[in-house]
Design a protein around this motif. Structure first.
Motif, PDB file in Angstrom:
ATOM      1  N   ILE A 133     -64.428 -55.581   8.125  1.00 25.41           N
ATOM      2  CA  ILE A 133     -64.848 -55.159   6.795  1.00 25.41           C
ATOM      3  C   ILE A 133     -64.192 -53.849   6.388  1.00 25.41           C
ATOM      4  O   ILE A 133     -63.917 -53.611   5.220  1.00 25.41           O
ATOM      5  CB  ILE A 133     -66.388 -55.069   6.720  1.00 25.41           C
ATOM      6  CG1 ILE A 133     -66.848 -55.162   5.257  1.00 25.41           C
ATOM      7  CG2 ILE A 133     -66.904 -53.824   7.391  1.00 25.41           C
ATOM      8  CD1 ILE A 133     -66.642 -56.500   4.644  1.00 25.41           C
ATOM      9  N   GLU A 134     -63.893 -52.952   7.366  1.00 23.02           N
ATOM     10  CA  GLU A 134     -63.219 -51.709   7.027  1.00 23.02           C
ATOM     11  C   GLU A 134     -61.797 -51.967   6.561  1.00 23.02           C
ATOM     12  O   GLU A 134     -61.282 -51.314   5.654  1.00 23.02           O
ATOM     13  CB  GLU A 134     -63.199 -50.753   8.231  1.00 23.02           C
ATOM     14  CG  GLU A 134     -64.536 -50.109   8.529  1.00 23.02           C
ATOM     15  CD  GLU A 134     -65.432 -50.980   9.376  1.00 23.02           C
ATOM     16  OE1 GLU A 134     -65.011 -52.108   9.722  1.00 23.02           O
ATOM     17  OE2 GLU A 134     -66.567 -50.550   9.687  1.00 23.02           O
ATOM     18  N   TYR A 196     -64.588 -54.492  -1.883  1.00 25.51           N
ATOM     19  CA  TYR A 196     -64.901 -54.170  -0.485  1.00 25.51           C
ATOM     20  C   TYR A 196     -64.700 -52.683  -0.171  1.00 25.51           C
ATOM     21  O   TYR A 196     -64.522 -52.306   0.976  1.00 25.51           O
ATOM     22  CB  TYR A 196     -64.059 -55.018   0.487  1.00 25.51           C
ATOM     23  CG  TYR A 196     -64.422 -56.484   0.491  1.00 25.51           C
ATOM     24  CD1 TYR A 196     -65.549 -56.941   1.144  1.00 25.51           C
ATOM     25  CD2 TYR A 196     -63.635 -57.414  -0.179  1.00 25.51           C
ATOM     26  CE1 TYR A 196     -65.887 -58.278   1.139  1.00 25.51           C
ATOM     27  CE2 TYR A 196     -63.966 -58.759  -0.199  1.00 25.51           C
ATOM     28  CZ  TYR A 196     -65.090 -59.182   0.463  1.00 25.51           C
ATOM     29  OH  TYR A 196     -65.418 -60.513   0.459  1.00 25.51           O
ATOM     30  N   ARG A 197     -64.737 -51.822  -1.189  1.00 23.98           N
ATOM     31  CA  ARG A 197     -64.604 -50.388  -0.950  1.00 23.98           C
ATOM     32  C   ARG A 197     -65.902 -49.848  -0.372  1.00 23.98           C
ATOM     33  O   ARG A 197     -66.985 -50.119  -0.875  1.00 23.98           O
ATOM     34  CB  ARG A 197     -64.267 -49.648  -2.249  1.00 23.98           C
ATOM     35  CG  ARG A 197     -63.892 -48.177  -2.017  1.00 23.98           C
ATOM     36  CD  ARG A 197     -63.424 -47.531  -3.304  1.00 23.98           C
ATOM     37  NE  ARG A 197     -64.516 -47.289  -4.225  1.00 23.98           N
ATOM     38  CZ  ARG A 197     -65.318 -46.233  -4.177  1.00 23.98           C
ATOM     39  NH1 ARG A 197     -65.149 -45.313  -3.232  1.00 23.98           N
ATOM     40  NH2 ARG A 197     -66.281 -46.064  -5.059  1.00 23.98           N
ATOM     41  N   ILE A 198     -65.774 -49.060   0.689  1.00 30.56           N
ATOM     42  CA  ILE A 198     -66.940 -48.513   1.397  1.00 30.56           C
ATOM     43  C   ILE A 198     -67.196 -47.079   0.932  1.00 30.56           C
ATOM     44  O   ILE A 198     -66.269 -46.278   0.810  1.00 30.56           O
ATOM     45  CB  ILE A 198     -66.712 -48.544   2.914  1.00 30.56           C
ATOM     46  CG1 ILE A 198     -66.521 -49.988   3.388  1.00 30.56           C
ATOM     47  CG2 ILE A 198     -67.879 -47.899   3.659  1.00 30.56           C
ATOM     48  CD1 ILE A 198     -66.122 -50.105   4.840  1.00 30.56           C
ATOM     49  N   PHE A 199     -68.458 -46.771   0.653  1.00 33.79           N
ATOM     50  CA  PHE A 199     -68.805 -45.417   0.220  1.00 33.79           C
ATOM     51  C   PHE A 199     -70.180 -45.038   0.766  1.00 33.79           C
ATOM     52  O   PHE A 199     -70.938 -45.880   1.246  1.00 33.79           O
ATOM     53  CB  PHE A 199     -68.785 -45.317  -1.320  1.00 33.79           C
ATOM     54  CG  PHE A 199     -69.792 -46.202  -2.014  1.00 33.79           C
ATOM     55  CD1 PHE A 199     -71.060 -45.735  -2.329  1.00 33.79           C
ATOM     56  CD2 PHE A 199     -69.462 -47.513  -2.359  1.00 33.79           C
ATOM     57  CE1 PHE A 199     -71.983 -46.542  -2.980  1.00 33.79           C
ATOM     58  CE2 PHE A 199     -70.379 -48.334  -3.011  1.00 33.79           C
ATOM     59  CZ  PHE A 199     -71.639 -47.851  -3.321  1.00 33.79           C
ATOM     60  N   ASP A 200     -70.500 -43.738   0.689  1.00 36.42           N
ATOM     61  CA  ASP A 200     -71.818 -43.230   1.104  1.00 36.42           C
ATOM     62  C   ASP A 200     -72.820 -43.475  -0.021  1.00 36.42           C
ATOM     63  O   ASP A 200     -72.631 -43.035  -1.146  1.00 36.42           O
ATOM     64  CB  ASP A 200     -71.741 -41.734   1.420  1.00 36.42           C
ATOM     65  CG  ASP A 200     -71.009 -41.449   2.700  1.00 36.42           C
ATOM     66  OD1 ASP A 200     -71.108 -42.274   3.629  1.00 36.42           O
ATOM     67  OD2 ASP A 200     -70.313 -40.422   2.787  1.00 36.42           O
ATOM     68  N   PHE A 201     -73.889 -44.161   0.321  1.00 29.76           N
ATOM     69  CA  PHE A 201     -74.903 -44.619  -0.640  1.00 29.76           C
ATOM     70  C   PHE A 201     -76.163 -43.789  -0.447  1.00 29.76           C
ATOM     71  O   PHE A 201     -76.643 -43.622   0.676  1.00 29.76           O
ATOM     72  CB  PHE A 201     -75.154 -46.102  -0.348  1.00 29.76           C
ATOM     73  CG  PHE A 201     -76.168 -46.781  -1.205  1.00 29.76           C
ATOM     74  CD1 PHE A 201     -75.815 -47.320  -2.430  1.00 29.76           C
ATOM     75  CD2 PHE A 201     -77.479 -46.937  -0.769  1.00 29.76           C
ATOM     76  CE1 PHE A 201     -76.744 -47.998  -3.210  1.00 29.76           C
ATOM     77  CE2 PHE A 201     -78.415 -47.612  -1.529  1.00 29.76           C
ATOM     78  CZ  PHE A 201     -78.043 -48.140  -2.763  1.00 29.76           C
TER      79      PHE A 201
END
Length: 352
Positions: A133-134, A196-201
């Motif tokens: 996923i990364e 699929y961009r990963i961020f701090d939620f």
């Protein structure tokens, strides 16, 4: 010769499979489908963890075959898979098309299965790269969503105004959380949004510290009904024992969601869109069929929240269909309608 029994191989076609079925089954974990239409349907249902290593395709209908090859290579989930074509005869035109399409090899029937096995040994060792996923988060998608400027401007103005008005409530909630239980005021986790961009939620913490580590032991409480797939992509726990006393109130009133307005201001997400997902959920939704939800905007509220949030009869598939529907049909008026219907949906009865 290296044992490839652990390698999964999908064979598409019925003309020549029976002649080499025994040898292939001895060497690989083989799934056979009758034609390329069924192959596409089969691949559409694959997740990150069930995607095959190798695809063998009988090239009896060239146009259909190369159309399918293009789809396979354009999807981040399947773009690194080994593709082998099987032809009926020596054909220079077919060979040139196969080279142009960048398939890994073209074999002409009858072929030596042992030779194929040696070739796959090499390809698997040096060329096979399965994404996680990364890796998906940094792949440039052909149809990647970009927030239109009017929507982005509205997001920033509206989020800033709401944060300003609610600032006294934010301060009060922060104080109550510190008094209620040990741990940080803000819960921060990795989420997967558009493309699929990963961020701090961000959320106000509503659970005790260390709650994430306990999730695997609570699968029997998941609100999403089993849809027959064998595993559920989404997780929402009924009467979650990890939730603090104050946390129940914060969740039922949706006050725990307010810090996500900072995510909106940062550009991680929009006010309206498909819900950003934890990594363990997003990894289950990387197939052709379900990755569509990531090609639309991610948001603080969306179609799922106003449709069936908190309803225990909602199935895994129903929520995925709602997300896909929004990704294909979102508009300014659709977004406004969702926002107007969000307020009554904020207060839910079920503890999920």
């Amino acid at each position: 010769m290296e044992n490839n029994k652990r390698v999964s191989l999908v064979y598409s076609g019925s003309k020549h499979f029976s002649e080499s079925a025994e040898a292939l089954n001895n060497m690989f974990n083989v799934v056979a489908v009758a034609d390329n239409v069924l192959l596409e349907d089969h691949l559409n249902k694959m997740s990150l963890f069930s995607t095959p290593d190798v695809i063998m395709i009988e090239a009896d209908d060239e146009e259909l075959v190369f159309s399918l090859v293009e789809k396979i290579k354009s999807n981040p989930l399947t773009s690194g898979l080994i593709i082998i074509l099987i032809g009926d005869r020596q054909d220079l035109k077919l060979k040139l098309r196969a080279i142009k399409a960048k398939v890994h090899d073209l074999y002409v029937h009858p072929y030596e299965v042992d030779v194929l096995n040696e070739r796959l040994n090499f390809l698997i060792k040096f060329k096979l790269i399965k994404p996680n996923i990364e890796q998906l988060s940094v792949i440039k998608k052909r149809n990647e969503y970009h927030v239109p400027y009017p929507k982005r401007i509205f997001d920033m103005i509206a989020s800033g105004a709401v944060l300003l008005v609610l600032s006294p409530i934010l301060l009060l909630v922060a104080i109550l959380i510190k008094l209620d239980s040990k741990g940080p005021v803000i819960y921060k986790s990795k989420r997967v949004g558009t493309g699929y961009r990963i961020f701090d939620f961000y959320k106000f913490r509503s659970m005790k510290v260390g709650a994430d580590a306990e999730l695997k032991n609570l699968s029997n409480l998941n609100q999403y009904a089993d849809d027959g797939s064998g595993s559920n992509a989404f997780v929402k726990i009924k009467n979650d024992p990890r939730v603090t006393k104050l946390g129940n109130f914060l969740r039922n009133s949706s006050l725990d969601e307010i810090p996500q307005l900072f995510n909106v201001i940062k550009g991680d997400m929009s006010l309206v869109g498909n819900r950003p997902l934890p990594l363990y959920e997003a990894e289950m939704l990387t197939s052709n069929e379900w990755s569509l939800r990531f090609l639309g905007p991610s948001g603080l509220t969306g179609l799922w929240q106003i449709s069936k949030r908190g309803k225990s009869e909602m199935s895994d598939t129903e929520r995925k269909q709602l997300d896909n529907f929004y990704a294909k049909n979102y508009s300014v008026w659709f977004d406004l309608n969702i926002m107007l219907r969000t307020v009554p949906a904020l207060f839910q009865k079920e503890k999920v």
